[in-house]
Design an enzyme around this catalytic site. Structure first.
Site, PDB file in Angstrom:
ATOM      1  N   ASP A  21       0.821  -1.250   0.062  1.00 30.52           N
ATOM      2  CA  ASP A  21       0.128  -0.098   0.006  1.00 30.52           C
ATOM      3  C   ASP A  21       0.781   1.094  -0.073  1.00 30.52           C
ATOM      4  O   ASP A  21       2.230   1.423   0.596  1.00 30.52           O
ATOM      5  CB  ASP A  21      -0.968   0.059   1.216  1.00 30.52           C
ATOM      6  CG  ASP A  21      -0.164   0.030   2.397  1.00 30.52           C
ATOM      7  OD1 ASP A  21       0.880  -0.937   2.810  1.00 30.52           O
ATOM      8  OD2 ASP A  21      -0.823   0.670   3.550  1.00 30.52           O
TER       9      ASP A  21
ATOM     10  N   GLU B 267      -0.074  -1.237   5.702  1.00 34.89           N
ATOM     11  CA  GLU B 267       1.032  -0.874   6.516  1.00 34.89           C
ATOM     12  C   GLU B 267       0.914   0.632   6.832  1.00 34.89           C
ATOM     13  O   GLU B 267       1.273   1.183   8.036  1.00 34.89           O
ATOM     14  CB  GLU B 267       2.380  -1.112   5.987  1.00 34.89           C
ATOM     15  CG  GLU B 267       3.420  -0.895   6.687  1.00 34.89           C
ATOM     16  CD  GLU B 267       4.269   0.219   6.568  1.00 34.89           C
ATOM     17  OE1 GLU B 267       5.133   0.952   7.456  1.00 34.89           O
ATOM     18  OE2 GLU B 267       3.662   1.358   5.742  1.00 34.89           O
TER      19      GLU B 267
END
Length: 389
Positions: A76, A138
């Site tokens: 991400d 994350e």
């Protein structure tokens, strides 16, 4: 035989996927899965049952035995909304010795190099196994790594050294602070402001929380740091409120006030003790509110819980990275990574990746071409070691 893409080709492909944390990462996961499969590598995925549009992916090459080196990255990226870019953020553009694009630094550059390394390990043959672990979410609290790590255990032989490739300028980062986030909802009791003592203002009570945060920060800053804390900048645990929202009108005692709160403890302090200290203070404030009106109160909702990375004694991951890079300096950081989560699960872990963390999340994010190449050189060295066993 499928084409083996270069690290730059792989980064270019990964950056094309707009995997902002609020969106799906499945197209990227599908592409990586298919690419690895075309080279004879079986990948496994863990799909989040609460977010079926997101998945982690992990894979193994080499002997099916414990002791693998694990290359860990996240898929991400942070949003580009509100940022001014000089080029398409979801395309890699080379300019002035830099590769620009969202995620080139944090951390699709490393992801690309790690995927390339896994395919090369399969093609060249290795005596010591290598694993790849790609997580999600994350950027919003490292919430995707723990279930991925748990899912890896019954499927892959357990690795013994994890390299988390967050940008560290290829330095061996052996410690980082933890992070613990909470949403706080202060519930007041509305009355006209002229009758203030008969109500409970959620905003004014939230002010007591802010006062406590400021006083606690001042207290920990004034204390002498421990040897571990002294390694960090700043050399102490920090408390922070990043968002405050509440109230109805100037002449009404506020019914609601919401705060986003975090604690970032140094690794040698017990997070549980800080959580208890925080909870005890909010319950003390709540008791005073309820003496004024029993309908008032404070709700505490955990958002994320990230362990710190503790410097290891004779850590295998640290020794491996230092042997490859020649870096013998002491490096710790105050931001959090997934390394602490791997360490908590029983792995030796270190942070080492190409790029400068100062470029992460910025408009016109970039990684220096020289840093990207340094990451590839690191992996060439690692591959040689894995081939020797």
């Amino acid at each position: 035989m499928a084409e083996r893409l270069s690290p730059l080709d792989l980064m270019t492909q990964l950056v094309r996927f707009p995997t902002v944390s609020s969106e799906t990462n499945l197209p990227l996961i599908d592409w990586v899965d298919n690419y690895l499969g075309s080279h004879g590598i079986d990948a496994h995925r863990w799909v989040d049952p609460e977010q079926p549009h997101k998945a982690a992916l992990f894979a193994h090459v080499g002997p099916m035995e414990p002791g693998a080196v694990v290359l860990s990255g996240h898929t991400d990226v942070v949003p580009v909304a509100g940022q001014t870019w000089d080029s398409d953020p979801f395309a890699v553009v080379e300019r002035d010795g830099r590769y620009f694009g969202r995620g080139t630094c944090d951390m699709k550059g490393f992801d690309a190099i790690a995927i390339w390394t896994l395919v090369e390990a399969r093609a060249r043959g290795v005596k010591r196994p290598l694993q790849l672990a790609l997580s999600f979410d994350e950027e919003i609290g490292c919430t995707g790594a723990p279930p991925m790590i748990e899912a890896m255990q019954p499927v892959l032989p357990k690795g013994s050294a994890v390299i988390v490739g967050e940008p560290s300028m290829m330095k061996a980062v052996t410690g980082h602070k933890g992070g613990h986030g909470y949403s706080i909802h202060v519930r007041g009791y509305e009355v006209h402001s002229s009758l203030l003592p008969m109500g409970v203002s959620a905003i004014l009570e939230a002010g007591r929380i802010l006062n406590w945060v400021n006083a606690t920060n001042a207290q920990v800053q004034a204390a002498d740091p421990t040897p571990v804390a002294a390694m960090f900048t700043p050399p102490f645990t920090t408390l922070h409120v990043g968002e405050v929202e509440g109230g109805t009108a100037r002449n009404i005692t506020a019914k609601d006030c919401r705060l986003e709160f975090e604690i970032r403890p140094v690794p040698d302090e017990e997070p549980a003790a800080w959580k208890q200290r925080f909870t005890d203070e909010l319950r003390r404030i709540e008791a005073g509110m309820q003496r004024a009106h029993p309908e008032s109160g404070i709700d505490i909702s955990p958002v994320y819980d990230l362990p710190g990375l503790r410097p290891e004694t004779d850590g295998e991951a640290e020794a491996l990275v230092r042997a490859i890079t020649g870096d013998n300096g002491a490096h710790v950081v105050s931001y959090g990574t997934e390394a602490g989560q791997f360490q908590e699960a029983g792995y030796s872990a270190v942070v080492c990746g190409p790029g400068d963390i100062a470029q992460a999340h910025q408009p016109n994010e970039y990684i220096e071409v020289a840093q990207f190449r340094a990451g590839v050189d690191f992996m060439e060295n690692l591959l040689a070691r894995l081939q020797r066993g």
